[in-house]
Design an enzyme around this catalytic site. Sequence first.
Site, short mmCIF file in Angstrom:
data_model
loop_
_atom_site.label_atom_id
_atom_site.label_comp_id
_atom_site.label_asym_id
_atom_site.label_seq_id
_atom_site.Cartn_x
_atom_site.Cartn_y
_atom_site.Cartn_z
CE LYS A 93 76.82 35.16 23.14
NZ LYS A 93 77.80 34.10 22.82
O1 S5P Z 1 75.79 34.86 28.53
C1 S5P Z 1 76.47 34.08 27.87
C2 S5P Z 1 76.05 33.60 26.62
C3 S5P Z 1 76.82 32.67 25.94
S1 S5P Z 1 76.17 31.98 24.51
N1 S5P Z 1 77.65 33.60 28.35
C4 S5P Z 1 78.43 32.69 27.68
O2 S5P Z 1 79.47 32.30 28.21
N2 S5P Z 1 78.05 32.24 26.43
C5 S5P Z 1 78.90 31.31 25.63
O3 S5P Z 1 79.01 30.09 26.34
C6 S5P Z 1 80.34 31.80 25.40
O4 S5P Z 1 80.42 32.48 24.16
C7 S5P Z 1 81.15 30.50 25.40
O5 S5P Z 1 81.20 29.97 24.08
C8 S5P Z 1 80.36 29.54 26.27
C9 S5P Z 1 80.89 29.40 27.68
O6 S5P Z 1 82.14 28.81 27.68
P1 S5P Z 1 82.93 28.42 29.03
O7 S5P Z 1 84.24 27.95 28.55
O8 S5P Z 1 83.02 29.66 29.87
O9 S5P Z 1 82.11 27.34 29.69
#
Ligand code: S5P
Length: 259
Positions: A93
């Site tokens: 990012k």
């Molecule tokens: O809007 C976003 C963009 C990203 S890239 N929301 C997110 O959650 N992410 C990423 O996706 C975040 O940095 C994390 O690595 C992943 C979601 O992880 P989870 O454990 O919540 O599924």
Amino acid sequence: ERMFLSYEKRAELSTNAIAKQLFNIMAAKKTNLCLSVDLTSSTKILDLIEKVGNHVCLIKTHVDIIEDFSSGFVSSLQHLAKKLNFLILEDRKYADIGHTVSLQYTRGLYNVSDWADCVTCHSLPGEGILKALNGASNTDKGVFLLAEMSSEGNLITQQYTQETVKMAEKYAELICGFVCQNKDTFKNPGIIQLTPGVQLESSKDNLGQVYNTPEKVVLENGGDVMVVGRGIVAAKNSEIQAVLYKDALWKCYTKRISG
Ligand code: S5P
């Protein structure tokens, strides 16, 4: 509408080499699952990928959270990517002026441009950030530009989202997709909608993350590649859980393209 085209068809329409590859991998392996390996130990990351790499099209890393990062980790990751046929997305990012981002991308401890097929990047600083990423490597690379976020209370407005999509138009060879949440955010069928915030068990965490189900994300919101982190990483049996997500997400995709 891009929603109803197959990944094979969309690969033909891609102007970015990584988007084309990713569409083709999804079609070949029958998976639109991206695993976000948000762990802090390189051995744990590699062990997990060894188990689930067959079931994903893309592995998403945050290398700056790894406590024992080394060039050996990178070679092992690349070896697994070849063996199990997935691409690597470093979710850095980037969000600074072009000059700083070009240094962050190509230098320092991580040397991201050496090994990541694609990276994530904010549009906030303006076009210079895309110019910086564009000029930085001789090999095929892709950028997923953040047009929307999954977290509650984020400050991105509709206008910001639209201008982000517009900014990407000039960089057809660089942009492989948008990180976004809605099917109407962009139209170009050669570009990938990467959608995080997917989980079967819960609807949010306690730090603002918001989750949707595979059905909602793929059928209603237009997601092409779905990012799952804790839904798989924190499960008792990650392999079983990865197969569960893979099957659920793929079923939604086949339903979507069959009208
Ligand atoms: O809007 C976003 C963009 C990203 S890239 N929301 C997110 O959650 N992410 C990423 O996706 C975040 O940095 C994390 O690595 C992943 C979601 O992880 P989870 O454990 O919540 O599924």
